[in-house]
Scaffold this active site. Sequence first.
Site, PDB file in Angstrom:
ATOM      1  N   LEU D  81      39.836  37.771  34.080  1.00  9.64           N
ATOM      2  CA  LEU D  81      39.832  39.150  33.590  1.00  9.64           C
ATOM      3  C   LEU D  81      38.752  39.453  32.566  1.00  9.64           C
ATOM      4  O   LEU D  81      39.013  40.146  31.569  1.00  9.64           O
ATOM      5  CB  LEU D  81      41.214  39.497  33.007  1.00  9.64           C
ATOM      6  CG  LEU D  81      42.364  39.517  34.012  1.00  9.64           C
ATOM      7  CD1 LEU D  81      43.691  39.717  33.311  1.00  9.64           C
ATOM      8  CD2 LEU D  81      42.131  40.598  35.062  1.00  9.64           C
ATOM      9  N   ASN D 135      48.107  45.562  37.853  1.00  8.53           N
ATOM     10  CA  ASN D 135      48.013  44.181  38.318  1.00  8.53           C
ATOM     11  C   ASN D 135      49.005  43.295  37.575  1.00  8.53           C
ATOM     12  O   ASN D 135      48.778  42.937  36.419  1.00  8.53           O
ATOM     13  CB  ASN D 135      46.580  43.692  38.087  1.00  8.53           C
ATOM     14  CG  ASN D 135      46.400  42.235  38.458  1.00  8.53           C
ATOM     15  OD1 ASN D 135      47.309  41.600  38.998  1.00  8.53           O
ATOM     16  ND2 ASN D 135      45.236  41.699  38.166  1.00  8.53           N
ATOM     17  N   CYS D 138      47.753  38.500  38.268  1.00  9.13           N
ATOM     18  CA  CYS D 138      46.548  37.689  38.060  1.00  9.13           C
ATOM     19  C   CYS D 138      46.936  36.249  37.775  1.00  9.13           C
ATOM     20  O   CYS D 138      47.644  35.973  36.809  1.00  9.13           O
ATOM     21  CB  CYS D 138      45.703  38.209  36.901  1.00  9.13           C
ATOM     22  SG  CYS D 138      44.224  37.195  36.675  1.00  9.13           S
ATOM     23  N   THR D 201      45.391  37.157  44.794  1.00  5.31           N
ATOM     24  CA  THR D 201      44.952  35.835  45.266  1.00  5.31           C
ATOM     25  C   THR D 201      46.082  34.807  45.229  1.00  5.31           C
ATOM     26  O   THR D 201      47.068  34.964  44.515  1.00  5.31           O
ATOM     27  CB  THR D 201      43.783  35.316  44.421  1.00  5.31           C
ATOM     28  OG1 THR D 201      44.201  35.296  43.043  1.00  5.31           O
ATOM     29  CG2 THR D 201      42.567  36.217  44.556  1.00  5.31           C
ATOM     30  N   GLY D 251      43.778  41.055  51.179  1.00  6.03           N
ATOM     31  CA  GLY D 251      43.878  39.613  51.350  1.00  6.03           C
ATOM     32  C   GLY D 251      43.141  39.112  52.570  1.00  6.03           C
ATOM     33  O   GLY D 251      43.659  39.184  53.683  1.00  6.03           O
ATOM     34  N   GLY D 252      41.916  38.644  52.388  1.00  6.09           N
ATOM     35  CA  GLY D 252      41.174  38.015  53.476  1.00  6.09           C
ATOM     36  C   GLY D 252      40.617  38.954  54.517  1.00  6.09           C
ATOM     37  O   GLY D 252      40.153  38.506  55.565  1.00  6.09           O
ATOM     38  N   GLY D 273      38.053  42.290  49.641  1.00  9.40           N
ATOM     39  CA  GLY D 273      37.820  41.521  48.414  1.00  9.40           C
ATOM     40  C   GLY D 273      36.656  40.569  48.513  1.00  9.40           C
ATOM     41  O   GLY D 273      35.496  40.967  48.478  1.00  9.40           O
TER      42      GLY D 273
END
Lengths: 221, 221, 312, 312
Positions: D81, D135, D138, D201, D251-252, D273
């Site tokens: 961050l 968020n 993290c 993630t 995601g991916g 991302g």
Amino acid sequence: MRLAGDTNEILPGQFVNIRIEGLFLRRPISVCDAQEGLLTIIYKVVGVGTESMTHLLAGQKVDMLTVLGTGYNIANAGENPLLVGGGVGVPPMYMLARQLREAGKAVRVILGFNTKDEVFYEEEFRTLGCDVTVTTVDGSHGVKGFVTNALDGQQSYYYTCGPLPMIKALLQAAGTHGEVSMEERMGCGFGACMGCTIQTTQGPKRVCKEGPVFDAAILQF
Amino acid sequence: MRLAGDTNEILPGQFVNIRIEGLFLRRPISVCDAQEGLLTIIYKVVGVGTESMTHLLAGQKVDMLTVLGTGYNIANAGENPLLVGGGVGVPPMYMLARQLREAGKAVRVILGFNTKDEVFYEEEFRTLGCDVTVTTVDGSHGVKGFVTNALDGQQSYYYTCGPLPMIKALLQAAGTHGEVSMEERMGCGFGACMGCTIQTTQGPKRVCKEGPVFDAAILQF
Amino acid sequence: MSDKKAMNDKLQIQLSGITLANPIIPASGTYGFGDEFAELYDINCLGGISFKGTTREARYGNPLPRIAECGNYGMINAVGLQNPGVEHVIAHELPRLKSHYNGCIVANVSGFSVQDYVETCAMLDKEPIDILEVNISCPNVHNGGMAFGTSPEAAAEVTAAVKAVTTKPVYMKLSPNVTDIVAIAKACEAAGADGLCLINTVLGMRIDIRRRLPVIANRYGGYSGSGIFPLALRMVNQVARATSLPIIGCGGVSSAEDVIEMMMAGATAVEIGAANLTNPMVAKEIIDRLPTLMDELKIEKLTDIIGIVNHE
Amino acid sequence: MSDKKAMNDKLQIQLSGITLANPIIPASGTYGFGDEFAELYDINCLGGISFKGTTREARYGNPLPRIAECGNYGMINAVGLQNPGVEHVIAHELPRLKSHYNGCIVANVSGFSVQDYVETCAMLDKEPIDILEVNISCPNVHNGGMAFGTSPEAAAEVTAAVKAVTTKPVYMKLSPNVTDIVAIAKACEAAGADGLCLINTVLGMRIDIRRRLPVIANRYGGYSGSGIFPLALRMVNQVARATSLPIIGCGGVSSAEDVIEMMMAGATAVEIGAANLTNPMVAKEIIDRLPTLMDELKIEKLTDIIGIVNHE
């Protein structure tokens, strides 16, 4: 490795970021020279990335981002600049030396290696008309010891690139009137991911964007 | 596609499993013919796997597992066997027809397609000396309708490969005195993962190992 | 010291007092009972074999399709523990395996109730198997094993119940689909587990965008292959730092380099899963490559690097 | 109907009443504030931009190295961050972004206490942003966001506290490192969340087998890239079936095909991302490719396929 492509705007000290088949991240490589559409990079095989670069074939197309990072500022050179390159830090000194010579400067170059077998580009720098000193740790070629053993303190300004211990020693011996190229593991290589940010006296700086070349005076070790 | 390699022991109805660059799983393809070190496969482009197979270059090496699965048993043929192939189920019929002809059998072949443009290998089967009937759903070539419209019930035994609806219809019309090649999505293709197991009257059977060819009498729909 | 002896010391590892010639074990469900692989190479080169997940009763498993591909990095399976049942395994598969394999036999067991686990393990206790690998993490069966693997209490209950009916070393196979793998590992350790095996597959999904349907009939399935390696490595490392149990590392291992990395994270042995399905020779190839790679990395014995990143 | 209008209907989606020209949003932390990408293409082609995760105070982040590679399928980051703090963002980054971008601005906010989240969101409430992306997932900061994202109660607490101080739509960004993503999603919904963003993630690790050390200084980090797509897709699908909130799928995702698959699973918008980091043109390339792909798949409007695999 030599690559044909648009070399306009590429400055000494900048790097390219190469996409390698089968690997997720690109590999940043410093520019050794760039002129008239020909880009020269010199890399040492240290891992899977550089290893697979050796499998690239002549004539093969490469997906590469160029004009990355902030390079050396030749306007700071003064009349007799000193260039210090250590090992894999030698290549970026070449384009810088060429441009300084073209600008009519008296350029002194110190190239540091561990041993004779590792020495490269000594003649190329001489051909540019530089005053070249090579140092080897084991004394098998040129001056025995480290690049700092070859300093005379007479330079108007210095530019350097090399391993961190060498850079620390150089700042100790030669002060901070110069520019240093830093190396860090990168994610994107163009400033988006903050993966390579270092702390400086002027706050956090991205090695891939504000760097890799920094004013020696702002570095913190 | 034709490939050179060891074709000994390859039986009609068996398949090969091809590794494709950039994909995790191999792609199983039925053998169209195999003799004297030459392997012939015919595939239809239906997804990323078969699509990228079209990019294979002549002379390129392919990582392929062969002699996979249980093929057709020509010992069951009798004197006048019937071969029924539908669409992508046509190729495996070719090697079988060749061997049955070499064994002196009177071979009748029914090839089913949707329309004229899809018809292939009709002449190849005739050249083997087979009695060939082609059916097309839209009647644009040969008999109008389905393979079942061309049955005469005179065969000593049948061998078939094709889409599930065709196979179900064939079993309805011609009974279970024959052998059927089944198709299922596979993991490994050599019997290890149990990814393609079907239920039969004799319990679970792996399409890639006990199959793809099964006695029609044990199938359950 | 003979070369043979030197090679033994170099690759040999121990699991609960059992010596394995090397740390390589094909993972349950990717190697059947070894028959298909024995046709390709001498499977006695393997440190161990974890055989197809076995349940109290025979199971057909899930409807087809059971397999989905994930790019070039993995696959999803929803086989659903197809197996002939423990009695058939003891009567047929196990004797056949023993007849052509003399290494460490890991019996992988699944169940749908504590009683299932207990009965199956009790029956296997009298058989010539070396390790009981208790799978409390299969994502592919409703109210199946995975429920036990997602709560420390349930994991401990299964562990204790199985330990009570067997003298074999009990290794609990853990699910990665949890918030706190360490809590579950510690619960198993406290309940008497002799070791741990992690990770099982990651619950995943793929959709056929042409048919507009999930690729596998079961909708979700167990994701395995290279893509789960970073997750497996993290969990093995967390558990290695938090417990003192030997760990069989599993998840996305497909090369000798991966094996070394998994052992440095804290694994004593390493299971090869999905890689067996795409390259049936991979387990043997990894074993053959290990000594050369170890020399490159200046590793004298594999036992020297187990959990080496945890020695601060 | 003009082609332009037709194209709008084709790609346009809505998030809490806000119209996005298309569902493509670069994910927070992979796009900075757009400056580096604006040098390469007109970023106004983007449906939205989720800017670099912002906290109450400025943060330098974690020690270096912060990045590890995972084969050809992903990477691990532990940036931690790094950001100039919300006041600086409001004074400098946000105005600059507004000056060259007129699409949907998603403000990504992180915190270390409920009070952190509340203060940061309250300050952003008066600013020209469209959506607050909170968020709570993290993985790279100690006692940081992720703790909130791994318990339904904590997730609900942050949601309610933020909702109380803002009129902006609040989207909670969820962690995949949990046993039950549905329980956390439902808790956020019950606490008043306007939408959800998942997944963040996956906590992962890599080891440098030559140096015998974790690759990243922080030991563990957030694994992203193609390798997490099957996991992300499963979680998006589970949450889409269990809640009625709009979902930003993440995601991916690295291709137009992935975008379609993610929307069929249940996502209304899709974040890109890690792919931005390896191919800075990828977001634009995906947007350009979508209409052609939709024609191939006979999709008239993207809104027609949202969660289509869930219509039984």
